[in-house]
Scaffold this motif. Structure first.
Motif, PDB file in Angstrom:
ATOM      1  N   VAL A 139      52.534  66.608 -17.384  1.00 17.22           N
ATOM      2  CA  VAL A 139      53.325  66.526 -16.156  1.00 17.22           C
ATOM      3  C   VAL A 139      52.462  66.928 -14.968  1.00 17.22           C
ATOM      4  O   VAL A 139      52.504  66.307 -13.924  1.00 17.22           O
ATOM      5  N   ALA A 140      51.682  67.966 -15.156  1.00 17.74           N
ATOM      6  CA  ALA A 140      50.687  68.431 -14.183  1.00 17.74           C
ATOM      7  C   ALA A 140      51.310  68.926 -12.871  1.00 17.74           C
ATOM      8  O   ALA A 140      51.164  70.089 -12.505  1.00 17.74           O
ATOM      9  N   GLU A 141      52.002  68.067 -12.144  1.00 20.12           N
ATOM     10  CA  GLU A 141      52.596  68.428 -10.858  1.00 20.12           C
ATOM     11  C   GLU A 141      54.097  68.550 -11.004  1.00 20.12           C
ATOM     12  O   GLU A 141      54.717  67.692 -11.611  1.00 20.12           O
ATOM     13  N   PRO A 142      54.734  69.541 -10.465  1.00 17.56           N
ATOM     14  CA  PRO A 142      54.186  70.713  -9.803  1.00 17.56           C
ATOM     15  C   PRO A 142      53.638  71.730 -10.812  1.00 17.56           C
ATOM     16  O   PRO A 142      54.223  71.913 -11.880  1.00 17.56           O
ATOM     17  N   ALA A 143      52.528  72.366 -10.451  1.00 26.67           N
ATOM     18  CA  ALA A 143      51.905  73.338 -11.357  1.00 26.67           C
ATOM     19  C   ALA A 143      52.795  74.571 -11.496  1.00 26.67           C
ATOM     20  O   ALA A 143      53.460  74.971 -10.553  1.00 26.67           O
ATOM     21  N   LEU A 144      52.809  75.126 -12.718  1.00 24.04           N
ATOM     22  CA  LEU A 144      53.629  76.315 -12.956  1.00 24.04           C
ATOM     23  C   LEU A 144      52.811  77.568 -12.682  1.00 24.04           C
ATOM     24  O   LEU A 144      51.637  77.638 -13.048  1.00 24.04           O
ATOM     25  N   PRO A 145      53.420  78.585 -12.054  1.00 22.39           N
ATOM     26  CA  PRO A 145      52.701  79.846 -11.863  1.00 22.39           C
ATOM     27  C   PRO A 145      52.433  80.546 -13.195  1.00 22.39           C
ATOM     28  O   PRO A 145      53.109  80.272 -14.196  1.00 22.39           O
ATOM     29  N   GLU A 146      51.457  81.435 -13.177  1.00 26.41           N
ATOM     30  CA  GLU A 146      51.074  82.183 -14.380  1.00 26.41           C
ATOM     31  C   GLU A 146      52.247  82.963 -14.981  1.00 26.41           C
ATOM     32  O   GLU A 146      52.305  83.199 -16.177  1.00 26.41           O
ATOM     33  N   SER A 147      53.174  83.374 -14.091  1.00 27.82           N
ATOM     34  CA  SER A 147      54.226  84.287 -14.535  1.00 27.82           C
ATOM     35  C   SER A 147      55.198  83.643 -15.511  1.00 27.82           C
ATOM     36  O   SER A 147      55.939  84.338 -16.205  1.00 27.82           O
ATOM     37  N   VAL A 148      55.216  82.316 -15.588  1.00 29.71           N
ATOM     38  CA  VAL A 148      56.194  81.652 -16.459  1.00 29.71           C
ATOM     39  C   VAL A 148      55.824  81.888 -17.921  1.00 29.71           C
ATOM     40  O   VAL A 148      54.684  81.671 -18.332  1.00 29.71           O
ATOM     41  N   VAL A 149      56.801  82.373 -18.686  1.00 30.62           N
ATOM     42  CA  VAL A 149      56.547  82.702 -20.094  1.00 30.62           C
ATOM     43  C   VAL A 149      56.680  81.445 -20.952  1.00 30.62           C
ATOM     44  O   VAL A 149      57.625  80.678 -20.798  1.00 30.62           O
TER      45      VAL A 149
END
Lengths: 666, 295
Positions: free
Chosen positions: B61-71
């Motif tokens: 999917v690539a966009e939108p990129a997920l932030p690091e915080s997503v588990v």
């Protein structure tokens, strides 16, 4: 005159196929080439005439004609490979897939796609060949010290197939998107867009045919018994290796190009034999001809009608689907004279006393594994030992799974022990009877045709298909008194329906596939507390009922005549046991899915521990089955945390490793 | 000129949405296993607490990129429930594809099933409805309307710039050197093409997700042949020396368009991204064609 008849009689089946093929081909070309038919080309609204002609010429030249050729060649290659394999193994239902060549090739390609895509650019056929050859070597080395005896080879092939299949499924489960192309390959699509595949396969096929012709005479002597062949100055072992090697080589060359084409390698030799091609030379001539025509006819039909389908149905999967009913029809007509499983490999009646201390050890192990499975887990913060304060997490998420795993393990182990004793075959298992595959087929179709999948719907359709499968098994075997070989063959034929359906599903890249694959791999994920508990209680009830059938299972392995002499009404007993096994298997399949290595492995382990009388064997199997499934379920939740690997897959991997280690000395 | 304008447009909306995504707590702690819903959530400025198969999401999917915080809670079809339960979720979003795990997930938090892929209804309307529902469930109704309007506006602006009489499009993704996925009625690509006032050349049967798998000999279109990345390594040889490929009308007349990867099962942002990339590819093609005609 009779001699001549024998030589030409397979033509009676080949000729109609050839005529059908020619008619459809003519039809296809006519509808593609506008200047042949004077009909307007489909796209003529947008095309200039010369462009349309140019395009349809290219389609015929580089798509239709190569496709027809490759169908003939692949079918011929598989037919040839099948004849060689059946001759070498003296086994009327041996086929290239039996020895793990196809599954090995597939695993090789899966691994290369993930870890060394550069290899694929170099040539995917070599990767497939290497994979197939390695799994064949594994099969052969496992059976080598037994002089490559037919039973040992097929046995080893079965185990290697299960093992490789489990490994492949783990990869598919976690890398669905990357494997789009490979899934089409695995379903066997004959689509072509150049002559390169033909040019690749044709010289290999010619060489294989010449070599097969050269070894035909000594190979035909294998129909005598081994000492007879040996006394004529033939090295039986070398001859078998050459025959098998040739067969694998030609299978791998064909399969690496178009993918896994089921059933042709099995059916072509069997059908031409039934049609009167008795000698090896006759079969070597006719099986490739018939195999080629069989594949071509199937492919042409699909080419003609597939445009009406929303899903792609690859030809390889289609031959597999067509093959199953044909195999069911063939089974009563097969001459199984020399092929009965060798009962001497079943030391069921050793007089060794079961050791009570061993039971205690196993029960202790079972207890420990249950405690670990309930209280120890990985979390986002690393390994944790959950104390009883977090009882909620344990009760909600772990207890149902442990109960279900134990229940399914016990049910499958009991089913496996029963069927192994009943057929006097150590390789018999619930999946060999086809009940679990039948259930899975029903569930796949339900998932495919319903847009809203609910758990009760799955349970109803699963149970219904399990009983339909059982009815088919009973119906087809009622005349022969549920003889073990025919029973196992029927089961294998039903199981053969499952693989192509799965392939079609996978090849179309249906987004629902991950769930289906996960369930098919034997997962306890969907179990809630009440179904987990009922599975476990059911299993306990079944264990407590085992003394009722213990006497039958003590007598049946002695053989039909002995059992009859001892006053057992063998046919009736077999029917009762069959129904019992079917119920056990269907229940377990509904809980954890059709991949149930526990049913094969647990009785084996119990027997290797010296439990040979029926009652201790059944109970020992149940304990081992529960232990195996509980550990597998726990490991599956931990190994790739937070991703969960289905218990059935872990059980297969654990069991497969044990088996390969154990078979070495077996 | 138009590109500058578009860039400006997208900047202003991103500023608007990113501004609202800062404070945690004004929207519920939500998790989802469905990537289309992840995309929808992110477009509303809602960062999910947890999602499934994040590594694969980033690849496909690539966009939108997920932030690091997503588990990462594991597989989409079998998310790790113990992990999910430890995250204090307020809401779990799924699509009907995952209805089998609805009962078990609802032990963790309330589960809402949102239907994006429903061949019965208008696809664009499905996407709009999904966005609205997600907005309502996450206290982001105003943002949802803004995002819907914004995306609608972008597509209709693009539509105005599409040249009259643009040939029909056949959109495919290569699977291997012999097979492609052709996208027809019911797919995201088809919806965008129609919305831009263009014609989809694929009229054949498609499955529930709007595509079908065919051999390359079926790609006989007189219009443009649009290839969406990624192209698997096994297919690369086709473009060099395959006679059948070279005989395709679109190839013979240099009417093959190449496009960067856009998630084919996406939501509104993917749809607009596809529209923009398609517009760019068409403009480039037009430039080439006018060059060669002046020569």
């Amino acid at each position: 005159m009779i001699q001549l008849n024998r030589w030409v009689s397979p033509a009676y089946v080949c000729l109609p196929l050839a005529i059908i093929s020619i008619v459809i081909t003519f039809n296809l070309i006519q509808s593609t080439l506008p200047d042949l038919s004077y009909r307007s080309f489909n796209f003529s609204v947008e095309f200039s005439t010369s462009e349309a002609t140019e395009m349809s010429k290219a389609v015929i030249q580089f798509s239709v004609l190569p496709r027809i050729t490759i169908a003939l060649l692949v079918g011929a290659a598989l037919g040839l490979a099948g004849v060689l394999m059946q001759q070498v193994l003296r086994n009327p239902i041996a086929s290239p897939t039996t020895l793990g060549v196809a599954s090995g090739a597939q695993l090789g390609l899966l691994l290369a796609t993930l870890f060394a895509p550069g290899l694929l650019a170099f040539g995917s056929e070599w990767v497939a060949l290497a994979g197939g050859a390695i799994s064949l070597l594994l099969v052969l080395s496992l059976s080598w010290h037994r002089g490559l005896a037919p039973v040992a080879v097929v046995l080893a092939g079965l185990v290697v197939n299960l093992y490789i299949g489990a490994l492949s499924t783990v990869l598919i489960l976690f890398h669905q998107e990357e494997f789009r192309g490979l899934m089409i390959w695995a379903a066997g699509s004959l689509a072509q867009n150049s002559w390169s595949d033909t040019l690749h396969l044709l010289p290999r096929l010619v060489i294989a045919v010449i070599l097969a012709g050269l070894i035909a005479r000594p190979l035909s002597l294998l129909e005598l018994d081994e000492s007879g062949a040996r006394s004529l100055g033939i090295s039986v072992r070398k001859l078998r290796l050459v025959g098998l090697g040739l067969s694998v080589f030609i299978t791998a060359s064909a399969v690496s190009l178009v993918g896994i084409v089921g059933f042709v390698g099995l059916a072509a030799p069997v059908i031409v034999k039934l049609m009167g091609a008795r000698s090896l030379a006759q079969r070597l001539l006719w099986a490739p001809v018939f195999g080629g025509l069989l594949l071509l006819t199937t492919d042409l039909f699909l080419l003609q009608y597939s445009a009406q389908l929303p899903s792609m149905v690859p030809t390889g999967a289609m031959t597999g689907l067509l093959g199953a009913p044909l195999l069911l029809w063939l089974i009563p007509r097969l001459a199984l004279k020399g092929s009965a499983p060798n009962t001497s490999t079943m030391p069921f009646q050793l007089t060794s006393k079961p050791n009570p201390r061993m039971f205690a050890w196993f029960l202790a192990l079972l207890l420990i594994s249950s405690i670990v499975a309930l209280f120890v887990t990985r979390s986002a913060a690393g390994w944790v030992l959950t104390d009883t304060g977090q009882w909620e997490a344990i009760a909600n998420w772990r207890l149902p799974r442990v109960l279900a795993a134990a229940g399914a393990g016990i049910l499958l182990a009991l089913a496996g022990a029963t069927i192994q004793r009943m057929t006097a075959n150590p390789m018999a298992s619930p999946e060999v009877l086809g009940i679990s595959s039948g259930t899975a087929v029903g569930l796949i179709l339900t998932i495919y045709f319903s847009s809203n999948i609910t758990v009760p719907l799955l349970i109803v359709s699963g149970a219904a298909s399990a009983f339909i499968t059982l009815a088919v098994l009973i119906f087809l075997n009622r005349r022969t008194g549920f003889q073990s070989e025919r029973l196992l063959l029927t089961g294998i034929a039903i199981a053969a329906l499952f693989e192509p359906l799965r392939s079609i599903f996978l090849a179309n890249g249906d987004p629902r596939i991950q769930q289906v694959v996960a369930w098919m791999s034997g997962s306890t994920y969907y179990v809630d507390f009440s179904s987990g508990l009922s599975a476990f209680l059911l299993a306990v009830v079944m264990v407590s009922l085992t003394p009722l059938v213990a006497r039958w299972l003590d007598l049946l392995p002695l053989g039909r005549n002995v059992a009859l002499g001892l006053g057992l009404s063998v046919d009736k007993v077999r029917l009762v046991l069959l129904v019992l096994v079917a119920i056990l298997t269907a229940l377990a399949t509904l809980i954890v899915g059709p991949l149930s290595f526990a049913g094969l492995l647990a009785p084996h382990v119990a027997r290797m521990l010296g439990l040979s009388k029926a009652l201790p064997h059944l109970i020992g199997s149940a304990i081992v089955g529960a232990l195996l499934m509980i550990s597998a379920d726990w490991l599956g939740r931990q190994v790739l945390f937070p991703q969960e690997i289905p218990a059935g897959l872990i059980a297969s991997l654990l069991g497969g490793s044990y088996f390969i280690w154990g078979l070495r000395r077996y | 000129m138009i590109f500058f304008f578009l860039a400006l447009m997208s900047l202003s909306v991103e500023a608007a949405t990113s501004g609202t995504s800062q404070p945690m707590g004004d929207y519920p702690r939500v998790a989802t296993v469905d990537w289309t819903l992840v995309e929808t959530l992110m477009s509303l400025g809602v960062v999910p607490v947890a999602s499934a198969q994040i590594k694969d999401y980033q690849a496909w999917v690539a966009e939108p990129a997920l932030p690091e915080s997503v588990v990462d809670i594991g597989l989409r079809g079998q998310p790790n429930r113990e992990l999910a339960a430890s995250l204090n979720l307020d809401l779990i979003l799924i699509s009907p594809l995952f209805s089998a795990i609805e009962p078990t997930l609802s032990q963790i938090a309330p589960v809402q099933t949102l239907t994006t892929y429903n061949p019965e209804n208008n696809f664009w309307q499905n996407l709009v409805d999904t966005t609205r529902q997600v907005g309502k469930l996450t206290n982001r109704s105003a943002e949802a309307e803004a995002v819907i309007d914004h995306h609608r506006l972008r597509i209709s602006r693009l539509k105005k710039h599409i040249t009259e009489g643009t040939p029909s499009l056949l959109v495919v993704q290569f699977i291997d050197d012999r097979h492609v996925r052709a996208y027809g009625k019911g797919s995201l690509y088809d919806m965008v093409i129609n919305r831009l006032g263009l014609q989809n050349a694929w009229k054949g049967q498609t499955n529930m997700w709007g595509y079908t798998t065919v051999g390359i000999e079926k790609l006989t279109t007189q219009g443009y042949l649009v290839i969406v990345d990624p192209i698997p390594m096994s297919a690369e040889g086709v473009f060099e020396d395959n006679k059948l490929w070279q005989a395709l009308p679109a190839v013979r007349s240099d009417r093959v368009l190449s496009m960067p990867a856009v998630w084919s099962f996406g939501a509104l942002p993917s749809a607009v991204r596809f529209a923009e990339e398609l517009y760019q590819a068409l403009s480039e093609q037009r430039a080439i064609e006018s060059d060669s005609s002046t020569l």
